[in-house]
Design an enzyme around this catalytic site. Sequence first.
Site, PDB file in Angstrom:
ATOM      1  N   ALA A  73       0.855  -1.192   0.000  1.00 54.46           N
ATOM      2  CA  ALA A  73       0.000   0.000   0.000  1.00 54.46           C
ATOM      3  C   ALA A  73       0.888   1.237   0.000  1.00 54.46           C
ATOM      4  CB  ALA A  73      -0.931   0.004   1.200  1.00 54.46           C
ATOM      5  N   TYR A  77      -2.889   4.458  -1.875  1.00 57.54           N
ATOM      6  CA  TYR A  77      -3.475   3.130  -1.653  1.00 57.54           C
ATOM      7  C   TYR A  77      -3.531   2.744  -0.175  1.00 57.54           C
ATOM      8  CZ  TYR A  77      -3.745   1.976  -6.647  1.00 57.54           C
ATOM      9  OH  TYR A  77      -4.071   1.936  -7.984  1.00 57.54           O
ATOM     10  N   ASP A 162      -3.440  -8.004  -3.941  1.00 59.01           N
ATOM     11  CA  ASP A 162      -3.645  -6.568  -4.118  1.00 59.01           C
ATOM     12  C   ASP A 162      -4.336  -6.009  -2.883  1.00 59.01           C
ATOM     13  OD1 ASP A 162      -2.596  -6.297  -6.659  1.00 59.01           O
ATOM     14  OD2 ASP A 162      -4.394  -5.367  -7.510  1.00 59.01           O
ATOM     15  N   ASP A 164      -6.324  -3.131  -3.017  1.00 54.79           N
ATOM     16  CA  ASP A 164      -7.583  -2.440  -3.370  1.00 54.79           C
ATOM     17  C   ASP A 164      -8.692  -3.481  -3.501  1.00 54.79           C
ATOM     18  OD1 ASP A 164      -6.155  -3.387  -5.633  1.00 54.79           O
ATOM     19  OD2 ASP A 164      -7.348  -2.134  -6.977  1.00 54.79           O
ATOM     20  N   HIS A 184      -8.543 -14.588 -13.977  1.00 55.51           N
ATOM     21  CA  HIS A 184      -8.863 -13.163 -14.023  1.00 55.51           C
ATOM     22  C   HIS A 184     -10.379 -12.985 -14.207  1.00 55.51           C
ATOM     23  CE1 HIS A 184      -8.968  -8.992 -15.272  1.00 55.51           C
ATOM     24  NE2 HIS A 184      -7.673  -8.883 -15.005  1.00 55.51           N
ATOM     25  N   GLU A 254       1.763  -8.704 -14.642  1.00 57.59           N
ATOM     26  CA  GLU A 254       0.706  -9.680 -14.951  1.00 57.59           C
ATOM     27  C   GLU A 254       1.024 -10.430 -16.249  1.00 57.59           C
ATOM     28  OE1 GLU A 254      -3.636  -9.274 -13.853  1.00 57.59           O
ATOM     29  OE2 GLU A 254      -3.675  -8.675 -15.959  1.00 57.59           O
TER      30      GLU A 254
HETATM   31  N1  UDP Z   1      -0.115  -0.068  -5.598  1.00 52.89           N
HETATM   32  C1  UDP Z   1       0.106   0.830  -4.557  1.00 52.89           C
HETATM   33  N2  UDP Z   1       0.137   2.167  -4.833  1.00 52.89           N
HETATM   34  C2  UDP Z   1      -0.071   2.675  -6.082  1.00 52.89           C
HETATM   35  C3  UDP Z   1      -0.312   1.764  -7.127  1.00 52.89           C
HETATM   36  C4  UDP Z   1      -0.350   0.392  -6.859  1.00 52.89           C
HETATM   37  O1  UDP Z   1       0.285   0.420  -3.406  1.00 52.89           O
HETATM   38  O2  UDP Z   1      -0.041   3.907  -6.242  1.00 52.89           O
HETATM   39  C5  UDP Z   1      -0.116  -1.516  -5.303  1.00 52.89           C
HETATM   40  C6  UDP Z   1      -1.375  -1.950  -4.559  1.00 52.89           C
HETATM   41  O3  UDP Z   1      -1.086  -3.060  -3.729  1.00 52.89           O
HETATM   42  C7  UDP Z   1      -2.288  -2.367  -5.699  1.00 52.89           C
HETATM   43  C8  UDP Z   1      -1.273  -3.053  -6.625  1.00 52.89           C
HETATM   44  O4  UDP Z   1      -0.085  -2.269  -6.515  1.00 52.89           O
HETATM   45  O5  UDP Z   1      -3.323  -3.209  -5.220  1.00 52.89           O
HETATM   46  C9  UDP Z   1      -1.686  -3.154  -8.107  1.00 52.89           C
HETATM   47  O6  UDP Z   1      -2.065  -1.903  -8.639  1.00 52.89           O
HETATM   48  P1  UDP Z   1      -3.581  -1.610  -9.065  1.00 52.89           P
HETATM   49  O7  UDP Z   1      -4.494  -2.170  -8.034  1.00 52.89           O
HETATM   50  O8  UDP Z   1      -3.712  -0.138  -9.339  1.00 52.89           O
HETATM   51  O9  UDP Z   1      -3.733  -2.420 -10.412  1.00 52.89           O
HETATM   52  P2  UDP Z   1      -5.130  -2.976 -10.994  1.00 52.89           P
HETATM   53  O10 UDP Z   1      -5.619  -4.025 -10.027  1.00 52.89           O
HETATM   54  O11 UDP Z   1      -6.072  -1.805 -11.073  1.00 52.89           O
HETATM   55  O12 UDP Z   1      -4.739  -3.539 -12.326  1.00 52.89           O
HETATM   56 MN    MN Z   2      -5.823  -3.869  -7.900  1.00 52.29          MN
END
Ligand code: UDP
Ligand code: MN
Length: 305
Positions: A73, A77, A162, A164, A184, A254
């Site tokens: 994080a 985040y 992740d 989020d 996915h 990924e």
């Molecule tokens: N992350 C973070 N800060 C940021 C961008 C990404 O901590 O500014 C970390 C966080 O754990 C996030 C992961 O990298 O869950 C993957 O990025 P993101 O979730 O934006 O990718 P998505 O799932 O949208 O493809």
């Molecule tokens: Mn994510």
Amino acid sequence: MRLRQSFHFFLFGMFVGLSLSGLIFFGYTSSWFSRTDVTPWLAPVVWEGTFDSNLIDSIYKQQNITIATTVFALGKYTRFIKDFLESAEEHYFVGFRVHYYLFTDQPEAVPEVKMGKNHHLTVRSVPSMDRWQDISMGRMEILETLMENELANKADYIFCLDVDTKFYGRWGVETLGRLVGVLHPWFFNYPRYLFTYERRQESQAFIPAGEGDYYYTAAAFGGSLADVHHLTKTCRKQLNIDAANSIEAIWHEESHLNKYFLNKKPSKVLSPEYLWRDINMSVGQVKIIRFSHVAKNNAEVRPNV
Ligand code: UDP
Ligand code: MN
């Protein structure tokens, strides 16, 4: 007479042609509608109904296992940490030994979350970064180092998740395996030619048309310590080669993870129940949502576009 005969031939030809194309079309698209419970290399795909949670818990209770769980994080985040941890404490390996490793550039922003029995949280400081792609990709190297230097005798399994995200249902020992990939949530019922693999040969993540089994998410993967260490080490190396060649794979780590799973097949695959796209979206074959991305405004929350 001749004319009538050729007309009958014409009708017959139409019938055969339409039936054949119908069969081909059905064969081609049936993957859109049916659920897969086992891969072509005989790895289970974990869905609701494929396991008995009490039985599988009792089997694993006989072993004294620890599941390391990593989450990052950085930047804005940090706002996701509270819901992630609180919901994990309700649903994630309840009753088993869990050690979370939370990597952040703002340790002071980590909220107080009460840990359940045998659950522990360690917060680690990491430097801030300007690009979300670098944060996301950089996880592979940090994980590799963590496993190499610290986890060897401290954990049996590891999951890398992740932040989020939020848990809504059980995520337990049914997910444990040597090498575990998660389908996915956007591509699980799509035909292979729509998978967003890296298609440029110059990248180490390149997968040619006609190859690849599934499209896996990088938002959740795991397995035994040795296998995930090998995964992160390989992806880190491939990412470095790409960087040296000034190429960035289309979906960053990924893409490299998908390339890795093409060569080293997961021993267990988790259905999109284990990473849904958004709790509010319609579900199809997904009867239970256990873990889901939360809705976020990328432009607002990421350090760059
Ligand atoms: N992350 C973070 N800060 C940021 C961008 C990404 O901590 O500014 C970390 C966080 O754990 C996030 C992961 O990298 O869950 C993957 O990025 P993101 O979730 O934006 O990718 P998505 O799932 O949208 O493809
Ligand atoms: Mn994510």
